[in-house]
Design a protein around this motif. Structure first.
Motif, mmCIF file in Angstrom:
data_model
loop_
_atom_site.group_PDB
_atom_site.id
_atom_site.type_symbol
_atom_site.label_atom_id
_atom_site.label_comp_id
_atom_site.label_asym_id
_atom_site.label_seq_id
_atom_site.Cartn_x
_atom_site.Cartn_y
_atom_site.Cartn_z
ATOM 1 N N ALA A 216 -13.084 -96.830 5.504
ATOM 2 C CA ALA A 216 -12.463 -96.276 6.712
ATOM 3 C C ALA A 216 -11.415 -97.213 7.306
ATOM 4 O O ALA A 216 -10.631 -96.795 8.168
ATOM 5 C CB ALA A 216 -13.541 -95.973 7.758
ATOM 6 N N LEU A 217 -11.363 -98.457 6.821
ATOM 7 C CA LEU A 217 -10.372 -99.426 7.297
ATOM 8 C C LEU A 217 -9.080 -99.375 6.479
ATOM 9 O O LEU A 217 -8.145 -100.122 6.740
ATOM 10 C CB LEU A 217 -10.968 -100.835 7.244
ATOM 11 N N GLY A 218 -9.025 -98.494 5.463
ATOM 12 C CA GLY A 218 -7.823 -98.340 4.662
ATOM 13 C C GLY A 218 -8.051 -98.784 3.221
ATOM 14 O O GLY A 218 -9.132 -99.259 2.888
ATOM 15 N N PRO A 219 -7.071 -98.550 2.358
ATOM 16 C CA PRO A 219 -5.715 -98.061 2.637
ATOM 17 C C PRO A 219 -5.684 -96.611 3.129
ATOM 18 O O PRO A 219 -6.644 -95.875 2.941
ATOM 19 C CB PRO A 219 -5.009 -98.204 1.281
ATOM 20 N N PHE A 220 -4.541 -96.255 3.725
ATOM 21 C CA PHE A 220 -4.401 -94.955 4.355
ATOM 22 C C PHE A 220 -3.314 -94.120 3.682
ATOM 23 O O PHE A 220 -2.349 -94.648 3.141
ATOM 24 C CB PHE A 220 -4.059 -95.111 5.840
ATOM 25 N N ASP A 221 -3.509 -92.822 3.751
ATOM 26 C CA ASP A 221 -2.478 -91.856 3.384
ATOM 27 C C ASP A 221 -2.481 -90.799 4.482
ATOM 28 O O ASP A 221 -3.402 -89.981 4.564
ATOM 29 C CB ASP A 221 -2.767 -91.213 2.027
ATOM 30 N N PRO A 222 -1.494 -90.804 5.357
ATOM 31 C CA PRO A 222 -1.511 -89.933 6.537
ATOM 32 C C PRO A 222 -1.452 -88.436 6.223
ATOM 33 O O PRO A 222 -1.668 -87.619 7.124
ATOM 34 C CB PRO A 222 -0.275 -90.376 7.326
ATOM 35 N N ALA A 223 -1.206 -88.080 4.972
ATOM 36 C CA ALA A 223 -1.170 -86.659 4.626
ATOM 37 C C ALA A 223 -2.558 -86.028 4.661
ATOM 38 O O ALA A 223 -2.686 -84.804 4.729
ATOM 39 C CB ALA A 223 -0.554 -86.476 3.243
ATOM 40 N N PHE A 224 -3.607 -86.877 4.616
ATOM 41 C CA PHE A 224 -4.971 -86.364 4.494
ATOM 42 C C PHE A 224 -5.760 -86.500 5.790
ATOM 43 O O PHE A 224 -5.454 -87.333 6.648
ATOM 44 C CB PHE A 224 -5.711 -87.117 3.377
ATOM 45 N N GLU A 225 -6.792 -85.683 5.890
ATOM 46 C CA GLU A 225 -7.777 -85.779 6.959
ATOM 47 C C GLU A 225 -9.157 -85.899 6.327
ATOM 48 O O GLU A 225 -9.603 -84.945 5.680
ATOM 49 C CB GLU A 225 -7.731 -84.545 7.861
ATOM 50 N N PRO A 226 -9.861 -87.029 6.488
ATOM 51 C CA PRO A 226 -9.372 -88.272 7.081
ATOM 52 C C PRO A 226 -8.354 -88.944 6.169
ATOM 53 O O PRO A 226 -8.311 -88.650 4.974
ATOM 54 C CB PRO A 226 -10.646 -89.104 7.211
ATOM 55 N N PRO A 227 -7.562 -89.865 6.701
ATOM 56 C CA PRO A 227 -6.455 -90.435 5.918
ATOM 57 C C PRO A 227 -6.870 -91.573 4.988
ATOM 58 O O PRO A 227 -6.008 -92.338 4.555
ATOM 59 C CB PRO A 227 -5.515 -90.943 7.016
ATOM 60 N N TYR A 228 -8.142 -91.676 4.670
ATOM 61 C CA TYR A 228 -8.640 -92.759 3.824
ATOM 62 C C TYR A 228 -9.627 -92.206 2.803
ATOM 63 O O TYR A 228 -10.102 -91.062 2.915
ATOM 64 C CB TYR A 228 -9.308 -93.834 4.678
ATOM 65 N N SER A 229 -9.940 -92.998 1.798
ATOM 66 C CA SER A 229 -10.963 -92.630 0.814
ATOM 67 C C SER A 229 -12.338 -92.693 1.475
ATOM 68 O O SER A 229 -12.543 -93.386 2.476
ATOM 69 C CB SER A 229 -10.907 -93.569 -0.391
ATOM 70 N N SER A 230 -13.303 -91.969 0.910
ATOM 71 C CA SER A 230 -14.624 -91.910 1.522
ATOM 72 C C SER A 230 -15.716 -92.045 0.466
ATOM 73 O O SER A 230 -15.494 -91.823 -0.726
ATOM 74 C CB SER A 230 -14.806 -90.600 2.285
ATOM 75 N N ALA A 255 -17.766 -90.117 -4.145
ATOM 76 C CA ALA A 255 -16.575 -90.798 -3.631
ATOM 77 C C ALA A 255 -15.397 -89.840 -3.698
ATOM 78 O O ALA A 255 -15.229 -89.120 -4.677
ATOM 79 C CB ALA A 255 -16.275 -92.047 -4.450
ATOM 80 N N ARG A 256 -14.598 -89.824 -2.644
ATOM 81 C CA ARG A 256 -13.361 -89.041 -2.625
ATOM 82 C C ARG A 256 -12.208 -90.003 -2.345
ATOM 83 O O ARG A 256 -12.251 -90.750 -1.354
ATOM 84 C CB ARG A 256 -13.423 -87.916 -1.587
ATOM 85 N N ALA A 257 -11.207 -89.962 -3.205
ATOM 86 C CA ALA A 257 -10.169 -90.991 -3.202
ATOM 87 C C ALA A 257 -8.793 -90.414 -2.930
ATOM 88 O O ALA A 257 -8.413 -89.376 -3.486
ATOM 89 C CB ALA A 257 -10.160 -91.716 -4.546
ATOM 90 N N VAL A 261 -5.841 -94.292 -5.813
ATOM 91 C CA VAL A 261 -7.147 -94.948 -5.850
ATOM 92 C C VAL A 261 -8.021 -94.226 -6.864
ATOM 93 O O VAL A 261 -8.090 -92.997 -6.874
ATOM 94 C CB VAL A 261 -7.823 -94.933 -4.466
ATOM 95 N N SER A 262 -8.677 -94.973 -7.739
ATOM 96 C CA SER A 262 -9.556 -94.378 -8.748
ATOM 97 C C SER A 262 -10.894 -93.999 -8.115
ATOM 98 O O SER A 262 -11.574 -94.862 -7.545
ATOM 99 C CB SER A 262 -9.799 -95.366 -9.888
ATOM 100 N N PRO A 263 -11.303 -92.732 -8.196
ATOM 101 C CA PRO A 263 -12.600 -92.348 -7.624
ATOM 102 C C PRO A 263 -13.769 -93.106 -8.235
ATOM 103 O O PRO A 263 -14.677 -93.536 -7.519
ATOM 104 C CB PRO A 263 -12.684 -90.850 -7.931
ATOM 105 N N LEU A 266 -14.392 -96.572 -6.897
ATOM 106 C CA LEU A 266 -15.096 -96.642 -5.615
ATOM 107 C C LEU A 266 -16.608 -96.672 -5.812
ATOM 108 O O LEU A 266 -17.344 -97.190 -4.965
ATOM 109 C CB LEU A 266 -14.712 -95.447 -4.743
ATOM 110 N N LEU A 267 -17.067 -96.110 -6.938
ATOM 111 C CA LEU A 267 -18.499 -96.111 -7.229
ATOM 112 C C LEU A 267 -18.945 -97.359 -7.993
ATOM 113 O O LEU A 267 -20.145 -97.600 -8.135
ATOM 114 C CB LEU A 267 -18.873 -94.870 -8.047
ATOM 115 N N ALA A 268 -17.989 -98.142 -8.491
ATOM 116 C CA ALA A 268 -18.326 -99.300 -9.331
ATOM 117 C C ALA A 268 -19.256 -100.298 -8.639
ATOM 118 O O ALA A 268 -20.203 -100.799 -9.272
ATOM 119 C CB ALA A 268 -17.046 -99.985 -9.807
#
Length: 374
Positions: A216-230, A255-257, A261-263, A266-268
């Motif tokens: 949630a602290l980034g990186p960010f992509d403002p096109a998305f809601e929320p603008p970060y991976s989860s 994980a949603r990227a 960002v490789s999904p 994020l699980l590694a």
């Protein structure tokens, strides 16, 4: 047949994800063959389900793919007002499982087939209908791998997921995995004589929750809601009774990227943490359940401009849910989302589509055929 009649036929096939789909595949094959078009059934490795690929026009010229999935999610909810696998009409709404997600796109494509077949297309339109999309896009990779032998490399792919007939240029990628920990059972009064699988799993859960906060602290992509991976823990199961040391615990992680960002990356850290438990005598099994990449199509790409003209709407920058589009882009084929229905109606009782949405989608496909005509 009209698109509504075709939709009625398609809804009647209970082509639930993860199950055999031979009946719906054969019906579509026979329908396409009636118009003397090339259609191929592509069995998947499961043995009981297949993709389907059809070409209208010349195979050896770059054209466009209309991509959709034939599977639907289960319809076990008691709130359904009628049989979910019988199309019900009320006013301007057509109710049934898969009407929005996404058999209406298939029906619109098949409804446009007579018009497309009557034209002398200078560039082809391909129907690429997949299986098990709802299980994490498991079927379409087998179809995409076969494309080089089926046709010239397409100029673009239109993925007909429900988007209110507005083009969408980007979505997040996704990966999901299951971790199973097996310890040693025993009486709860002697924890020193067992290995508590749930206690071990809590260490993984703690790391996963911390990882979610970091994302949630980034990186960010403002096109998305929320603008970060989860990252989230979706399910957890374990234990038999309160006075038994649990010897088994299983959890599923997702994980949603954002693009770039490789999904699976994020699980590694979760995988690494799980595998470290083996040093303490625990058995660990890691299963990557599904993975597909993000989609990111430039706003000035030729495919974006094509859909801008066909829909007469400015494309939407991004959505957070995923589709097969990222897999086409990963194979070097520009992809965009555009289809009838609304994602908010999907995966819920009394799923429906409006008649005019179905008609609008067929009209768009026929307009594409007109552009590609000699």
């Amino acid at each position: 047949m009209q698109a509504i009649e075709i939709l009625e036929k398609l809804v009647a096939f209970p082509s639930v994800v993860g199950q055999a789909n031979g009946a719906i595949v054969e019906w579509i094959r026979a329908y396409v063959a009636r118009f003397n078009q090339d259609v191929i059934i592509l069995p998947g490795p499961e043995g009981d389900r297949s993709n389907l690929f059809a070409t209208i026009g010349p195979k050896n010229v770059p054209g466009y793919v209309l991509s959709g999935h034939m599977d639907v999610v289960p319809a076990n909810e008691p709130e359904w007002s009628s049989n979910p696998f019988v199309l019900r009409t009320h006013a301007d709404r057509l109710y049934g499982r898969g009407t929005s997600d996404m058999k209406s796109f298939l029906a619109a494509a098949l409804g446009a087939l007579p018009e497309l077949a009557s034209r002398q297309l200078s560039q082809p339109i391909h129907f690429a209908f997949s299986y098990d999309e709802e299980a994490g896009c498991r079927g379409v990779p087998h179809l995409i791998r076969r494309l080089p032998e089926l046709c010239a490399k397409p100029e673009g792919a239109i993925i007909g997921e429900p988007s209110n007939m507005r083009a969408i240029c980007a979505h997040k990628g996704k990966a999901a995995a299951r971790v199973e920990i097996r310890g040693q059972s025993g009486h709860s009064s002697r924890p020193d004589q067992g290995l508590n699988a749930i206690h071990a799993m809590t260490e993984i859960l703690t790391d996963a929750a911390a990882g979610a906060k970091r994302l949630a602290l980034g990186p960010f992509d403002p096109a998305f809601e929320p603008p970060y991976s989860s990252l989230q823990v979706g399910t957890i199961k374990g234990g038999q009774a309160v006075n038994i040391i649990p010897d088994l615990c299983a959890a599923e992680f997702e994980a949603r990227a954002i693009p770039g960002v490789s999904p699976s990356a994020l699980l590694a850290p979760i995988k690494e943490k799980a595998e470290s438990l083996r040093s303490r005598g625990l058995q660990v099994n890691w299963e990557l359940m599904s993975e597909y990449p993000a989609l990111s199509l430039a706003s000035d790409a030729p495919l974006t401009q094509l859909l801008r003209e066909l829909t007469r709407q400015e494309p939407l920058a991004a959505v957070s849910y995923g589709t097969e589009a990222g897999l086409y882009q990963g194979a070097g084929i520009d992809a965009i989302i555009c289809g009838p229905g609304d994602i908010s109606r999907a995966h819920r009782p009394d799923e429906f589509i409006h008649r005019d949405e179905l008609i609008a989608c067929q009209s768009l496909i026929e307009a594409l055929g007109a552009r590609l005509s000699r």
